[in-house]
Motif scaffolding. Sequence first.
Motif, PDB file in Angstrom:
ATOM      1  N   ILE A 152     -10.899   6.431   0.643  1.00 31.45           N
ATOM      2  CA  ILE A 152     -11.529   5.133   0.935  1.00 31.45           C
ATOM      3  C   ILE A 152     -12.351   5.156   2.221  1.00 31.45           C
ATOM      4  N   GLY A 153     -12.377   6.317   2.907  1.00 34.85           N
ATOM      5  CA  GLY A 153     -13.264   6.475   4.055  1.00 34.85           C
ATOM      6  C   GLY A 153     -12.749   5.929   5.364  1.00 34.85           C
ATOM      7  N   VAL A 154     -11.455   6.087   5.623  1.00 38.00           N
ATOM      8  CA  VAL A 154     -10.882   5.678   6.907  1.00 38.00           C
ATOM      9  C   VAL A 154     -10.030   6.828   7.436  1.00 38.00           C
ATOM     10  N   SER A 155      -9.525   6.682   8.665  1.00 37.24           N
ATOM     11  CA  SER A 155      -8.655   7.712   9.231  1.00 37.24           C
ATOM     12  C   SER A 155      -7.239   7.547   8.700  1.00 37.24           C
ATOM     13  N   PHE A 156      -6.487   8.654   8.694  1.00 37.64           N
ATOM     14  CA  PHE A 156      -5.098   8.540   8.220  1.00 37.64           C
ATOM     15  C   PHE A 156      -4.270   7.697   9.191  1.00 37.64           C
TER      16      PHE A 156
ATOM     17  N   ILE B  66       0.843  -1.205   0.000  1.00 39.76           N
ATOM     18  CA  ILE B  66       0.000   0.000   0.000  1.00 39.76           C
ATOM     19  C   ILE B  66       0.874   1.249   0.000  1.00 39.76           C
ATOM     20  N   LYS B  67       1.914   1.241   0.840  1.00 42.91           N
ATOM     21  CA  LYS B  67       2.833   2.388   0.906  1.00 42.91           C
ATOM     22  C   LYS B  67       3.533   2.587  -0.441  1.00 42.91           C
ATOM     23  N   GLU B  68       3.955   1.478  -1.049  1.00 43.92           N
ATOM     24  CA  GLU B  68       4.645   1.543  -2.341  1.00 43.92           C
ATOM     25  C   GLU B  68       3.745   2.138  -3.416  1.00 43.92           C
ATOM     26  N   PHE B  69       2.482   1.674  -3.489  1.00 47.57           N
ATOM     27  CA  PHE B  69       1.556   2.176  -4.502  1.00 47.57           C
ATOM     28  C   PHE B  69       1.162   3.633  -4.216  1.00 47.57           C
ATOM     29  N   ARG B  70       1.030   3.975  -2.933  1.00 47.98           N
ATOM     30  CA  ARG B  70       0.665   5.357  -2.576  1.00 47.98           C
ATOM     31  C   ARG B  70       1.734   6.339  -3.025  1.00 47.98           C
ATOM     32  N   LYS B  71       2.996   5.960  -2.792  1.00 47.27           N
ATOM     33  CA  LYS B  71       4.089   6.854  -3.176  1.00 47.27           C
ATOM     34  C   LYS B  71       4.219   6.956  -4.691  1.00 47.27           C
ATOM     35  N   LYS B  72       3.949   5.839  -5.390  1.00 49.77           N
ATOM     36  CA  LYS B  72       3.991   5.892  -6.855  1.00 49.77           C
ATOM     37  C   LYS B  72       2.930   6.848  -7.389  1.00 49.77           C
ATOM     38  N   ARG B  73       1.796   6.901  -6.699  1.00 49.09           N
ATOM     39  CA  ARG B  73       0.716   7.800  -7.127  1.00 49.09           C
ATOM     40  C   ARG B  73       0.931   9.210  -6.593  1.00 49.09           C
ATOM     41  N   ASN B  74       1.908   9.352  -5.695  1.00 49.22           N
ATOM     42  CA  ASN B  74       2.276  10.656  -5.142  1.00 49.22           C
ATOM     43  C   ASN B  74       1.119  11.303  -4.377  1.00 49.22           C
ATOM     44  N   VAL B  75       0.517  10.504  -3.470  1.00 50.26           N
ATOM     45  CA  VAL B  75      -0.539  11.019  -2.601  1.00 50.26           C
ATOM     46  C   VAL B  75      -0.136  10.810  -1.149  1.00 50.26           C
ATOM     47  N   THR B  76      -0.728  11.590  -0.256  1.00 46.69           N
ATOM     48  CA  THR B  76      -0.425  11.478   1.168  1.00 46.69           C
ATOM     49  C   THR B  76      -1.306  10.417   1.814  1.00 46.69           C
ATOM     50  N   GLN B  77      -0.978  10.062   3.048  1.00 43.60           N
ATOM     51  CA  GLN B  77      -1.811   9.128   3.788  1.00 43.60           C
ATOM     52  C   GLN B  77      -3.200   9.709   4.003  1.00 43.60           C
ATOM     53  N   GLU B  78      -3.252  11.022   4.240  1.00 40.37           N
ATOM     54  CA  GLU B  78      -4.534  11.684   4.457  1.00 40.37           C
ATOM     55  C   GLU B  78      -5.416  11.605   3.210  1.00 40.37           C
ATOM     56  N   GLU B  79      -4.818  11.812   2.045  1.00 40.32           N
ATOM     57  CA  GLU B  79      -5.580  11.762   0.794  1.00 40.32           C
ATOM     58  C   GLU B  79      -6.113  10.358   0.534  1.00 40.32           C
ATOM     59  N   LEU B  80      -5.261   9.352   0.762  1.00 37.96           N
ATOM     60  CA  LEU B  80      -5.691   7.964   0.573  1.00 37.96           C
ATOM     61  C   LEU B  80      -6.799   7.621   1.550  1.00 37.96           C
ATOM     62  N   ALA B  81      -6.628   8.039   2.824  1.00 38.09           N
ATOM     63  CA  ALA B  81      -7.628   7.742   3.852  1.00 38.09           C
ATOM     64  C   ALA B  81      -8.966   8.386   3.510  1.00 38.09           C
ATOM     65  N   ARG B  82      -8.935   9.629   3.023  1.00 33.55           N
ATOM     66  CA  ARG B  82     -10.170  10.337   2.686  1.00 33.55           C
ATOM     67  C   ARG B  82     -10.889   9.655   1.519  1.00 33.55           C
TER      68      ARG B  82
ATOM     69  N   SER C 259      -1.381  -3.247  11.627  1.00 34.07           N
ATOM     70  CA  SER C 259      -2.707  -3.836  11.452  1.00 34.07           C
ATOM     71  C   SER C 259      -2.975  -4.018   9.965  1.00 34.07           C
ATOM     72  N   LEU C 260      -4.060  -4.734   9.648  1.00 38.98           N
ATOM     73  CA  LEU C 260      -4.419  -5.025   8.260  1.00 38.98           C
ATOM     74  C   LEU C 260      -5.728  -4.327   7.903  1.00 38.98           C
ATOM     75  N   PRO C 261      -5.872  -3.901   6.654  1.00 35.34           N
ATOM     76  CA  PRO C 261      -7.152  -3.310   6.238  1.00 35.34           C
ATOM     77  C   PRO C 261      -8.256  -4.355   6.232  1.00 35.34           C
ATOM     78  N   ASP C 262      -9.462  -3.921   6.515  1.00 29.93           N
ATOM     79  CA  ASP C 262     -10.611  -4.823   6.448  1.00 29.93           C
ATOM     80  C   ASP C 262     -10.726  -5.376   5.033  1.00 29.93           C
ATOM     81  N   ILE C 263     -11.123  -6.633   4.939  1.00 31.79           N
ATOM     82  CA  ILE C 263     -11.189  -7.291   3.633  1.00 31.79           C
ATOM     83  C   ILE C 263     -12.126  -6.575   2.671  1.00 31.79           C
TER      84      ILE C 263
END
Length: 276
Positions: free
Chosen positions: A25-29, A7-23, A40-44
């Motif tokens: 998909i509807g979870v907290s950063f 997830i971290k690898e793909f997020r950085k490739k897309r050049n987005v922050t944790q906050e942007e990714l969290a917003r 921890s693991l994301p819900d399935i």
Amino acid sequence: MYIGTKIKEFRKKRNVTQEELARHIGVSFQAVSKWENNISLPDITLLPLLANYFGVSIDALFDFHVQEAENAVRTIAEEAYRHREDNPAKSRKILEDGLKKYPDNAILLNNMLYVINYTEHPDETISVASALIEKSDDDAVRYDALRFLAYAYKAKGDLKSAEAAIGQIPELYFTKLTETAYLMDGKAKMTAAEKQKWISFDTLLQMMDKIAEVYEKDGAVDKAIAEIGNALLLIPILKNKAFDSYTAYFTKQVRRLQSKRSRLDNCRELRGYQGE
């Protein structure tokens, strides 16, 4: 396979922050942070959202490539097999390292049974065989594990459990090779029949040896000698040097039994003389 790392690898490739990714998909950063640190693991139910957001498959999130994994396991098993006879310790180390990378892999566990000395380490054999029986969907692998399980129980003196393990293996009166030999023609028939011939002959010699063991244990040494003598007569008929080791083994057995018979005869003569 750390999904958070991917997830971290793909997020950085897309050049987005944790906050942007969290917003998105509807979870907290904080949740995203815990994923990326493998706390921890994301819900399935979030996996399709994550895969869609990054434009990848769910398998890619797990860094899971079935064919690559199968090829890697096959390579490990083949390398271990090359050292199985001459260096079982090295073979075992190769398999142990493989199991660290591919935990509970049925192929690696099956190969491990062949490098564990079930006589010296019956409990370990029982543990590995039991895991294999539970996890494998391949009947041939499960039956092989049951065979080792029975040997290990016998080594522990638990003949009841050994018999129960063997009892789970079905009695088969045909093999793939025999049926191929019956059904096919030409090269396929010849190849199958030839392979099955040598397998059957090898089994025949082993069973004659086991019959001789029973005769000897029951005190029928003459019958034991006769059974092994018949095996020695059969070996040269098929003219296969692969069975020379059997000739050497059975010859030693005959000599040992003949010596035992001589000792028994001497004891009988001595008892008879003392009786007079």
